[in-house]
Design a protein around this motif. Structure first.
Motif, PDB file in Angstrom:
ATOM      1  N   VAL A  11       1.717 -19.940 -10.651  1.00 30.91           N
ATOM      2  CA  VAL A  11       2.207 -18.435 -11.007  1.00 30.91           C
ATOM      3  C   VAL A  11       1.989 -17.429 -10.205  1.00 30.91           C
ATOM      4  O   VAL A  11       0.937 -17.836  -9.216  1.00 30.91           O
ATOM      5  CB  VAL A  11       1.668 -18.216 -12.402  1.00 30.91           C
ATOM      6  N   GLY A  12       2.716 -16.381 -10.111  1.00 24.39           N
ATOM      7  CA  GLY A  12       2.309 -15.154  -9.394  1.00 24.39           C
ATOM      8  C   GLY A  12       1.482 -14.196  -9.956  1.00 24.39           C
ATOM      9  O   GLY A  12       1.866 -14.047 -11.167  1.00 24.39           O
ATOM     10  N   VAL A  13       0.493 -13.832  -9.246  1.00 23.55           N
ATOM     11  CA  VAL A  13      -0.164 -12.716  -9.697  1.00 23.55           C
ATOM     12  C   VAL A  13       0.142 -11.361  -9.168  1.00 23.55           C
ATOM     13  O   VAL A  13       0.359 -11.302  -7.880  1.00 23.55           O
ATOM     14  CB  VAL A  13      -1.522 -13.078  -9.645  1.00 23.55           C
ATOM     15  N   PRO A  14       0.042 -10.263  -9.664  1.00 22.34           N
ATOM     16  CA  PRO A  14       0.784  -8.943  -9.066  1.00 22.34           C
ATOM     17  C   PRO A  14      -0.211  -8.440  -7.919  1.00 22.34           C
ATOM     18  O   PRO A  14      -1.558  -8.761  -7.880  1.00 22.34           O
ATOM     19  CB  PRO A  14       0.522  -7.917 -10.218  1.00 22.34           C
ATOM     20  N   ASP A  15       0.168  -8.093  -6.982  1.00 21.79           N
ATOM     21  CA  ASP A  15      -0.445  -7.754  -5.917  1.00 21.79           C
ATOM     22  C   ASP A  15       0.036  -6.308  -5.024  1.00 21.79           C
ATOM     23  O   ASP A  15       1.170  -6.508  -4.901  1.00 21.79           O
ATOM     24  CB  ASP A  15      -0.889  -8.745  -4.682  1.00 21.79           C
TER      25      ASP A  15
END
Length: 580
Positions: A485-489
């Motif tokens: 999954v993508g995590v916010p950065d």
């Protein structure tokens, strides 16, 4: 509300019997301003070399003739470009189009495995390659059984006397310019521009491995005209000093030309609009600042990580950037907070966002000509010629201001995914492109991106398909199951983060020695880094989980894990890898 039509009135005539170089190099259009004497088309960043249209025409003909003489190329074949930006990159594109061929641009950061996949899937017959990445190309050629005598270098490989490659673009141009024409340029029948493929540009679409998007010549021509009408490029709508795009203005090409944003918006639309384009091979922030000052650059087309640097990098204060007149961010959303930070850095600059996809080739929305700062959170106003539908989960059409999935009809839409009927049916539906993006469109036809319904992550503006990484992770000996999954950065937009279920034997090793956990995580991260391009690395980290949650049909419950990843990051309990 059934359909939402872009404002701006009807589009002028879009030629459907021209190839892209015939439109850009050989013809005039009412949306096109006259470029004054001495205004170059391209400027080579490193040397300051200025290149005008006559030189570009000559080099394009020379390369087309040289390619025909050397390889006797037939129409409809694909040639691949594996290179950072280069002043001969557009020459290579246009020369192949003169011959009736197709261009497929590859990311110069690709591993040999990724490049081999593109060579095979496009059935490329010739590859234009930069010498700096020749070794990767040679490894990919071996994997794809691609003949070495079909590799042409952008520049001579002066650093290697033992290079197996003897062909270079400048040699083919020189030979082509001294020999009689060996080819007859393809002339399209009326309407043929809508079906004759110009580019096979790679996109992950909504799921799975990257797919070749078939973009016809008509699409980039139409999109350039759409943007020109949207921005009133050749209209006297304001005093000269207040017009957005003017001949003699200077833009910078730090966006890669293999990417649809760099290819159509930053390259072809800028040339149509009469701007000079400073061609930068590789993005380096402080070098970009120096180039902005050196060439008095007025227009920037960027992605969100570059916007972050403009707002936060300490070097910015050392440069006079007051001559920058326009900045547009694309490829991923920019937050309202970041936009306001940029306004403080460049208070005299028009700032806004755009939205598009490879499948819509390219722009669907841009900042309005009537705004100095785009509506916060908005991806811009629909460009003329675009028709949008916002579809609710039950399949009904949403009203203005209601949330749903965006479908787009535009003269710039691509045709299909090459040799992938199933994926084509999912995305290209009766003339509409299903974007996979959840949106709201307001009464002013402004587009607001709420979330991505599709699984694709956006890392520094690049698409990353979780399924591709998951398939690769499953080849690791310790991994029994995986979900990415993508995590916010703030800098990258998102970072790939992997939930991993271990084989029982691996879990047993950790039970016997807890230090094994970090060693296995490091091994998993290296496993991806050694085979995938840098922005696909697991920079978000790795977290072990007993079971990957799935629905009764076996589909990954990715949204549930995405929420869990955000919680883990908030608690700082997951491994965060250093930013690349």
């Amino acid at each position: 509300m059934v359909e939402i039509h872009a404002p701006g009135g009807p589009l002028p005539h879009i030629p459907d019997d021209l190839t892209l170089p015939q439109f850009i190099l050989d013809s005039h259009h009412p949306t096109r301003p006259i470029r004054g004497e001495g205004i170059p088309w391209l400027i080579e960043d490193r040397t300051g070399r200025r290149i005008g249209v006559e030189e570009l025409r000559a080099r394009t003909f020379g390369l087309a003739n040289g390619l025909s003489l050397k390889f006797n190329l037939s129409m409809f074949i694909t040639l691949l470009i594996f290179s950072p930006n280069h002043v001969d990159y557009p020459v290579a594109i246009w020369a192949v189009h003169r011959l009736g061929g197709i261009i497929s641009g590859a990311n110069p950061s690709y591993t040999s495995e990724e490049l081999a996949y593109q060579l095979i899937s496009t059935e490329a017959k010739v590859a234009f390659v930069h010498p700096a990445i020749l070794q990767t190309t040679l490894a990919a050629a071996h994997e794809a059984n691609f003949p070495l005598d079909r590799i042409v270098l952008f520049d001579s490989d002066s650093g290697s006397s033992s290079s197996p490659i003897t062909s270079a673009i400048h040699d083919l141009i020189a030979e082509g310019l001294t020999r009689p024409p060996h080819f007859r340029e393809r002339r399209l029948d009326p309407g043929e521009g809508k079906t004759k493929i110009a580019f096979l540009s790679f996109s992950s679409g909504t799921t799975g491995r990257p797919k070749a998007v078939a973009v016809p010549h008509y699409a980039p021509i139409a999109n350039c005209i759409q943007m020109a009408v949207h921005h009133k490029v050749n209209e006297s709508y304001a005093p000269w000093e207040e017009r957005r795009f003017r001949p003699g203005d200077v833009s910078i090409a730090v966006l890669p030309f293999f990417h649809i944003y760099g290819l159509i918006v930053n390259l072809h639309f800028m040339l149509l609009s009469g701007l000079s384009l400073v061609v930068v091979p590789k993005f380096h922030f402080e070098e970009m600042l120096r180039s902005i000052v050196r060439y008095r650059i007025t227009h920037l087309f960027l992605v969100p990580p570059q916007i972050v640097l403009l707002c936060k990098h300490p070097a910015v204060k050392s440069y006079d950037l007051s001559h920058i007149r326009f900045i547009m961010a694309g490829a991923a959303p920019v937050s309202a907070e970041l936009t306001m930070q940029l306004v403080k850095v460049l208070p005299n600059c028009a700032i806004g966002q755009g939205y598009g996809m490879t499948e819509t080739a390219t722009s669907v929305a841009n900042i309005s000509i009537h705004q100095k700062v785009g509506t916060l959170g908005s991806a811009g106003t629909l460009v003329p010629g675009v028709v949008a539908r916002v579809v609710r989960p039950d399949g009904s059409l949403a009203k203005i201001g209601e949330q749903g999935e965006l479908f787009v009809k535009s003269p710039a839409n691509a045709l299909c995914y090459l040799n992938n009927e199933e994926a084509t049916k999912e995305t290209f539906i009766d003339g509409w492109v299903r974007t996979g993006d959840e949106v709201i469109i307001n009464e002013g036809a402004e587009l607001f991106i709420i979330d991505r319904l599709k699984e694709i992550m956006k890392v520094r503006g690049y698409q990353v398909a979780p399924a591709e990484l998951e398939g690769h992770l499953l080849s690791h000996p310790d991994v029994a199951d995986a979900c990415v999954v993508g995590v916010p950065d703030e800098y990258s937009g998102e970072l790939p983060f992997a939930f991993i279920t271990l084989h029982s034997r691996s879990a047993g090793r950790i039970a016997g020695n807890p230090k094994e956990a970090e060693q296995i995580k490091d091994s998993i991260i290296r496993h991806v880094a050694e085979h995938k391009v840098h922005y696909k690395h697991l920079a978000g980290g790795v977290h072990f989980i007993d079971v990957i949650p799935k629905n009764p049909s076996g589909k990954l419950l990715r949204r549930l894990l995405r929420d869990q990843a955000k919680q883990l990051r908030a608690k700082s309990t997951m491994t965060i890898r250093p930013r690349l």
